[in-house]
Design an enzyme around this catalytic site. Structure first.
Site, PDB file in Angstrom:
ATOM      1  N   SER A  30      26.412 -29.585 -17.882  1.00 42.12           N
ATOM      2  CA  SER A  30      26.513 -30.947 -17.368  1.00 42.12           C
ATOM      3  C   SER A  30      27.797 -31.577 -17.873  1.00 42.12           C
ATOM      4  CB  SER A  30      25.307 -31.781 -17.829  1.00 42.12           C
ATOM      5  OG  SER A  30      25.353 -31.965 -19.237  1.00 42.12           O
ATOM      6  N   LYS A  31      27.998 -32.837 -17.511  1.00 40.03           N
ATOM      7  CA  LYS A  31      29.248 -33.525 -17.855  1.00 40.03           C
ATOM      8  C   LYS A  31      29.477 -33.608 -19.367  1.00 40.03           C
ATOM      9  CE  LYS A  31      29.641 -36.343 -13.676  1.00 40.03           C
ATOM     10  NZ  LYS A  31      29.656 -37.720 -13.118  1.00 40.03           N
ATOM     11  N   ARG A  32      28.404 -33.564 -20.132  1.00 38.63           N
ATOM     12  CA  ARG A  32      28.585 -33.678 -21.582  1.00 38.63           C
ATOM     13  C   ARG A  32      29.297 -32.447 -22.155  1.00 38.63           C
ATOM     14  NH1 ARG A  32      23.200 -32.416 -21.112  1.00 38.63           N
ATOM     15  NH2 ARG A  32      22.494 -30.527 -22.165  1.00 38.63           N
ATOM     16  N   GLY A  89      31.912 -31.155 -20.756  1.00 40.51           N
ATOM     17  CA  GLY A  89      33.287 -31.187 -20.243  1.00 40.51           C
ATOM     18  C   GLY A  89      33.256 -31.248 -18.731  1.00 40.51           C
TER      19      GLY A  89
END
Length: 469
Positions: free
Chosen positions: A238-240, A242
């Site tokens: 996920s976005k966490r 990167g």
């Protein structure tokens, strides 16, 4: 048989890393077999599909170089075809109208759950003909009541699902829109898809789709269900972790060949080889060599690959991608040294093209201020004489070449009887604005001699102002 594969994303967001890997595997298999690769945009979800997302998918595929042989096809442009096939299934009594309301179905499912049963539609309207006038209805496919579906998956081996586990799938909603699972079947049939490579989240859809294909008398493709990609902490990517959007990797300064090389190794291997050209990927790729284990994303490895490609690809191949980053940073490269020549001397010093553009601005534009730390250390009063002397020596250079520039700097050091650092570092800060650059002979050679002299004068003024402050 001509192998035909497809990539069929839903345009509800950007092209993410998992989708890009699926597209790559599908594209590689088609190319490895001399077949065709189809791009199909599955935009039946009218509420969530957007034109922006469609364009993001096309841009991502184009940037990666995964060019389609046929398409892009859009499901919203094929509704007449889907409805034609649904009508044929109704005529053959392979599908039926179901008038059960959502409230009724919810109540049945709640009762099933309370009994510990799997929630499913019980087939209430499967054989009924007492259709109420003017009432809304869906159309359901008559799933076989006996037997089982056998999937010989290229990645997971044999998968068996009993038809008693499957209920009668809705193939047309009350608003008249055909459903995803049905559209996929018709598309794969019409487009001659022989091999379906897709994420493991579609495994539950596959037996339903195979049963519809069998009912239509259509050939059943071979399947390969790819495992998900995890972050380096073992959780779903996920976005966490990167960037998860393919175009974010472009924005962050990665080369498409580095991204492709990284993605192909997220679940596929050929011996111990790590670096693969596109040609080598095509030559060695096999669906049966894809691991069924989930893969963990590792940004450090991607960075390593990107460094490798920046250093080893011909500068002429890197230049168009690098130019995009110069443009993004407002740097006009039309006047000044060729980007190829800048890449040649900077490639060893960067991990991304974004960094390359950031550290190369002095080749194309004058800087307003010297780097504060570098100027404080190297543009001191004691640097005035060496800078003036090397300036005079550089002015005297007739043929502006690395050899002659180096000879002028060396001669100045010898004449003043000082170490190279006493001349080189003040000159580097004067010419580039900072204390970091490639070797001065090649760096200055890419700059206009008059510009170098002007920057040295600027440094001398800085020293005078500093002395008087």
């Amino acid at each position: 048989m001509t192998v035909v594969t497809r990539f069929a994303p839903s345009p509800t967001g950007y092209l993410h890393v998992g989708g890009a890997r699926t597209a790559l595997y599908s594209w590689l298999y088609a190319k490895s077999k001399g077949g065709e690769f189809v791009l199909r945009i599955e935009d039946t979800d009218l509420e969530r599909s957007t034109d922006e997302a469609k364009q993001a998918i096309l841009d991502g595929m184009d940037w990666l170089g995964l060019h389609h042989d046929k398409g892009p096809y859009y499901q919203t442009e094929r509704f007449d075809r889907y409805n034609q096939i649904i009508d044929e299934l109704l005529d053959k009594e392979l599908a039926y109208k179901c008038f059960m309301s959502i409230a009724e179905l919810d109540a049945i499912r709640e009762e099933q759950e309370q009994k510990g049963e799997k929630p499913r539609y019980p087939g209430t309207w499967r054989n009924r003909t007492d259709h109420p006038e003017g009432q809304p209805f869906v159309i359901r496919f008559k799933n076989p009541l006996e037997g089982e579906v056998v999937i010989n998956d290229h990645i997971r081996g044999e998968i068996r699902i009993s038809n008693t586990e499957l209920d009668d799938l809705i193939i047309k909603r009350t608003d008249g829109a055909p459903t995803y699972n049905f559209c996929v079947v018709v598309d794969d049939w019409d487009m001659g898809i022989t091999h379906v490579v897709r994420g493991e989240d579609h495994i539950n859809n596959t037996p339903r789709q195979i049963n519809i294909l069998n009912a239509l008398g259509a050939p059943v493709p071979e399947y390969a269900h790819v495992s998900m990609i995890l972050g380096d902490d073992g959780k779903k990517l996920s976005k966490r972790h990167g960037a998860v959007s393919v175009m974010q990797y472009r924005d962050d300064g990665y080369l498409p060949k580095a991204v492709l090389n990284y993605l192909v190794r997220l679940g596929w291997s050929y011996g111990d080889q790590e670096i693969f050209s596109i040609e080598e990927m095509i030559e060695h790729f096999s669906l049966d060599s894809i691991s069924k284990s989930a893969s963990a994303f590792n940004t450090e490895k991607l960075n390593w690959l990107n460094e490798h490609y920046i250093k080893t690809l011909p500068p002429s191949e890197v230049a168009p991608y690098a130019k995009w980053h110069f443009d993004q940073q407002g740097i006009d490269c039309s006047s000044g040294p060729s980007l190829e020549s800048v890449i040649e001397i900077q490639a060893e010093r960067v991990t991304t093209l974004k960094e390359l553009a950031a550290i190369s601005t002095y080749f194309y534009t004058s800087f307003e201020d010297f780097d504060e730390k570098a100027a404080k250390k190297h543009l001191r009063v004691v640097a005035r004489e060496p800078l003036q002397a090397v300036k005079d020596a550089l002015i005297a250079v007739q043929d502006w070449s690395p050899e002659n520039i180096k000879a002028a700097i060396d001669a100045t050091a010898e004449k003043l009887d000082v170490g190279m650092g006493k001349i080189g570092m003040p000159l580097r800060v004067a010419a580039t604005g900072s204390g970091n650059s490639p070797a001065l002979d090649v760096t200055l050679n890419l700059m206009n001699k008059e510009e170098v002299v002007q920057r040295i004068d600027k440094a001398l003024i800085y020293i005078t102002n500093r002395e008087n402050s």
